[in-house]
Design an enzyme around this catalytic site. Structure first.
Site: not given
Ligand code: 3HC
Ligand code: NAI
Length: 699
Positions: A103, A106
């Site tokens: 998102g 996006e």
């Molecule tokens: N929502 C909520 N929490 C999230 C999050 C998200 N999108 N992304 C990361 N977090 C949280 C993790 O759960 C973690 O929480 P914690 O410390 O309590 O365990 C904290 O943030 C740190 O995350 P990481 O340990 O993974 O940190 P890194 O630095 O290793 O990685 C990152 C950072 C590359 C941003 C990785 O967290 C990641 O890949 N996040 C997910 C990204 C993702 O999938 N985004 C798409 C979401 S779906 C969406 O957007 C739908 C839309 O199309 C409508």
């Protein structure tokens, strides 16, 4: 103006600057959506000439807030916010650093211009959560980058670099220096140049630009590779919509397909795994004030299958390794294998020659234990023999400085017995890597009864440095993964002798989503490994003869698996393709007769339930005994160490999906039928089912 704690809006000269600050990754929670929307609305009527969207902290917005998924929607929705942004009468520019994902990307695609620093990455990783980009990502990425490139980006979910994004037209420019300063200057230049408002929705996709049959081919490819995974098929449908429909209709179609994915069990399972992976790294009841020990140098004892791969992990992270072998010949052999493995990585284009040379320069070999005097961590990876391991730990106790962490990669041995060979059991821990150790993501960290908290914390911490996913296990035979595997393998063998054929069992498990069925895995690993390991076990540990007699008989016939051209299957020497073999049926019949078992057909459903529920029941026992910290840790072990399908979320999540009452009921039926101890339903499982709870509620 202060919109909320998460979003700040200020005029800087003629630019209205929106700053998002929602640590740790600026996920787009309701507060963030609301704050940005209010700021964009306010900017329409203040003195700014353009609006700049920047993020504080380590990254641009990394996606929608996954914690909000599955809960009632909170206004404004992301789609609503993006509509406000796109329709802004003043230029809106996104300034990207860190990772603009999902998102977040996006939102950037909806802005009229996008700039990024060169280290930034962008991507649409929703597919990894069983989803698709649900806020216009499929419609906008395909308009900017073309359908082929967009499909590639969205279907593999991997982020791309800023320079790749620039070539794909997904961003407009790369800025040098401080992003805040450079992006304000960029915004001011756009204003000065009377740059037009560029709305991606205005772009038309030329149907002729797409090769004939492109989408049909993609559908077929995804069906073959990701059987039954809705998100991939829906992504193709979104691409179709981008080509065929006007923008607004395409958006509506995308939304409908996104909601369908969001409601699927596969997405729930993959979102569960996202958080499971992250919570696995956290150790319960660990003294938070302790400092992990620093790890700058590592010693590895034994440069065989595992030792070499483990050494590569550390070298890849820039940590020097001293590898110990029995003699010079062993040292040379180990270093040659490591060099060959790096060569393969180079030939695949995943590593440059210079990187390979650098990694190799970090690994040295010797036969002298004294050279380990100053290392911070030693990992022993010699043969699976308790006496040998104890001897080595005794020697390590003599040569290593106080404070060195002494780890063993043992698959089954008792960590406390190994630790008892030293005068410092608090420094001893299990670090169980999986084969191939330089590839597999899982690391089981096994705490002995005396292991110090800072040693546990260090082992969990170093896992992240070498890009592994650590899971803490208590000390028991086989720890979490291999103890569960024993139940699975013994149930596989029982099914074989009672009437199932290898191809039925493997077919059922492969249809369920396992990359390979258990018997094909056995053939790949080599049936002699299990045979030799069984020989060293007491009859009690070996279990009932029906759980291994077929495997033993095959080995005694010289059928060792793929390496000998036959095992549970025959293998084509050239293609390695597997073929059914009537001789195996004869072996199964002979063994069944010996044990007085009459072979009869077993349904596919029973095969599946017997194999998967045996994992679940053993998993519940591990939880009950406190060997595993949480049920989601067991899921992480099975998905990242044993090839359990990600879209099922792991065995415990699968149990939750089936419903624990039903799982209990079927396990009880198996117990009534077979009366074997492994089918005694775990007490924890029973009690959760009675209370109508599930594993995820048990923390
Ligand atoms: N929502 C909520 N929490 C999230 C999050 C998200 N999108 N992304 C990361 N977090 C949280 C993790 O759960 C973690 O929480 P914690 O410390 O309590 O365990 C904290 O943030 C740190 O995350 P990481 O340990 O993974 O940190 P890194 O630095 O290793 O990685 C990152 C950072 C590359 C941003 C990785 O967290 C990641 O890949 N996040 C997910 C990204 C993702 O999938 N985004 C798409 C979401 S779906 C969406 O957007 C739908 C839309 O199309 C409508
Ligand atoms: P391996 O047989 O491939 O290698 C063992 C190496 O240790 C040999 O190269 C041998 O020369 C060396 N060695 C023996 N005694 C030594 C000594 N005194 N000092 C220095 N080196 C010595 O064994 P593998 O498969 O690498 O297994 C090692 C350990 O890892 C075992 O405990 C095994 O259970 C565990 N393990 C193995 C996995 C696998 O799939 N192979 C997976 C996970 C753990």
């Amino acid at each position: 103006m202060e919109n909320s704690l998460a979003v700040d809006y200020q005029l800087q000269e003629n630019i209205g600057v929106i700053r998002v600050n929602n640590p740790p990754v600026n996920a787009m929670s309701q507060a963030v959506r609301m704050g940005i929307k209010q700021a964009v609305v306010e900017a329409q009527s203040d003195n700014c000439q353009a609006i700049l969207l920047l993020c504080e902290g380590r990254t641009f917005i990394a996606g929608a807030d996954i914690k909000e998924f599955g809960k009632p929607a909170l206004d404004p929705s992301l789609s609503d916010l993006l509509a406000t942004i796109e329709q802004s009468r003043k230029l809106i520019i996104a300034a990207i650093h860190g990772t603009a994902l999902g998102g977040g990307f996006e939102l950037a695609l909806t802005c009229h211009y996008r700039c990024a620093i060169s280290s930034a990455k962008v991507g649409l990783p929703e597919v990894k959560l069983g989803l698709l980009p649900g806020a216009g990502g499929t419609q906008r990425a395909s308009r900017l980058a073309g359908v082929e490139a967009a499909l590639d980006l969205i279907s593999n979910g991997n982020p791309i670099s800023a320079s790749k994004a620039l070539t794909l037209n997904l961003i407009d420019t790369i800025l040098e220096g401080d992003l805040a300063e450079a992006s304000i200057a960029y915004a001011q230049k756009l204003v000065a140049d009377f740059a037009p408002i560029k709305r991606v929705s205005d772009i038309n996709i030329e149907k002729d630009s797409i090769p004939t049959g492109f989408l049909d081919d993609a559908r077929a490819r995804f069906e073959k590779r990701f059987r039954g995974q809705l998100a991939l098929q829906n992504i193709v449908s979104c691409m179709e919509a981008a080509i065929e429909l006007p923008f607004d209709e395409g958006l509506r179609k995308e939304r409908q397909l996104f909601v369908e994915c969001m409601q699927s069990d596969a997405s729930a399972a993959m979102r569960h795994l996202f958080f499971a992976e992250r919570s696995a790294a956290k150790v319960k009841a660990l003294d938070r004030s302790i400092c992990a020990r620093e790890i700058h140098t590592v010693g590895i004892i034994g440069g065989g299958t595992m030792g070499g791969g483990i050494a590569m992990n550390f070298a890849n992270a820039g940590i020097p390794v001293i590898l110990i072998e029995v003699d010079d010949c062993g040292v040379n052999r180990a270093l040659k294998i490591v060099e060959r493995n790096y060569g393969i990585t180079v030939s695949k284009g995943k590593l440059s020659e210079e990187q390979k040379d650098h990694c190799l320069s970090l690994i040295s070999g010797t036969t002298k234990y004294e050279e380990l005097g100053d290392v911070d961590l030693v990992i022993e990876a010699v043969y699976e023999n308790l006496d040998l391991k104890k001897k080595i730990f005794g020697r390590l106790d003599e040569v290593c400085r106080p404070g060195t962490i002494l780890a063993t990669n043992t698959s089954y041995q008792d960590i406390d017995l190994i630790a008892s060979a030293t005068g410092r059991p608090e420094d001893v821990i299990g670090m169980h890597f999986f084969s191939p150790a330089n590839v597999m993501k899982l690391l089981e960290v096994v705490r002995g009864s005396k292991t110090a908290d800072d040693v546990i914390s260090s082992a969990m911490g170093v896992a992240k440095i070498i890009k592994k996913i650590p899971v803490l296990s208590g000390n028991c035979y086989g720890f979490i993964g291999n103890r569960m595997l024993r139940s699975y393998v013994s149930e596989t063998q029982s099914c074989l002798i009672e009437g199932a054929a290898p191809e039925q069992i493997d077919g059922v498990m492969e249809n369920f989503g396992m990359a390979m069925g258990p018997l094909a895995v056995g053939d790949l690993a080599g049936l002699d490994i299990g045979y030799t390991a069984r020989k060293a076990l007491s009859q009690e540990k070996k279990g009932a003869p029906k759980t291994y007699c077929i495997a033993d008989a095959l080995v005694e016939m010289g059928r060792l698996g793929q390496k000998s051209g036959s095992g549970y299957y025959l293998y084509d020497p050239e293609t390695r393709g597997r073929m059914n073999d009537p001789e195996v049926l004869t072996v199964m019949q002979q063994q069944a007769e010996k044990l007085g078992i009459i072979r009869k057909p077993i349904s596919d459903e029973d095969v599946l339930n017997r194999l998967v529920f045996s994992l679940i029941n053993e998993g519940a026992k591990l939880l009950e005994e406190g060997i595993a910290q949480r049920s989601s840790d067991i899921d992480v072990v099975y998905v990242f160490g044993y090839g359990f399908p990600k879209f099922r979320g792991g065995p415990m999540q699968y149990a939750d999906t089936v419903g624990l009452k039903k799982v209990c009921h079927i396990i009880d039926e198996f117990y009534n039928q077979y009366e074997t101890p492994n089918w005694e339903c775990a007490r924890l499982l029973k009690s959760l089912a009675t209370k109508e709870l599930n594993f995820s509620a048990y923390t």
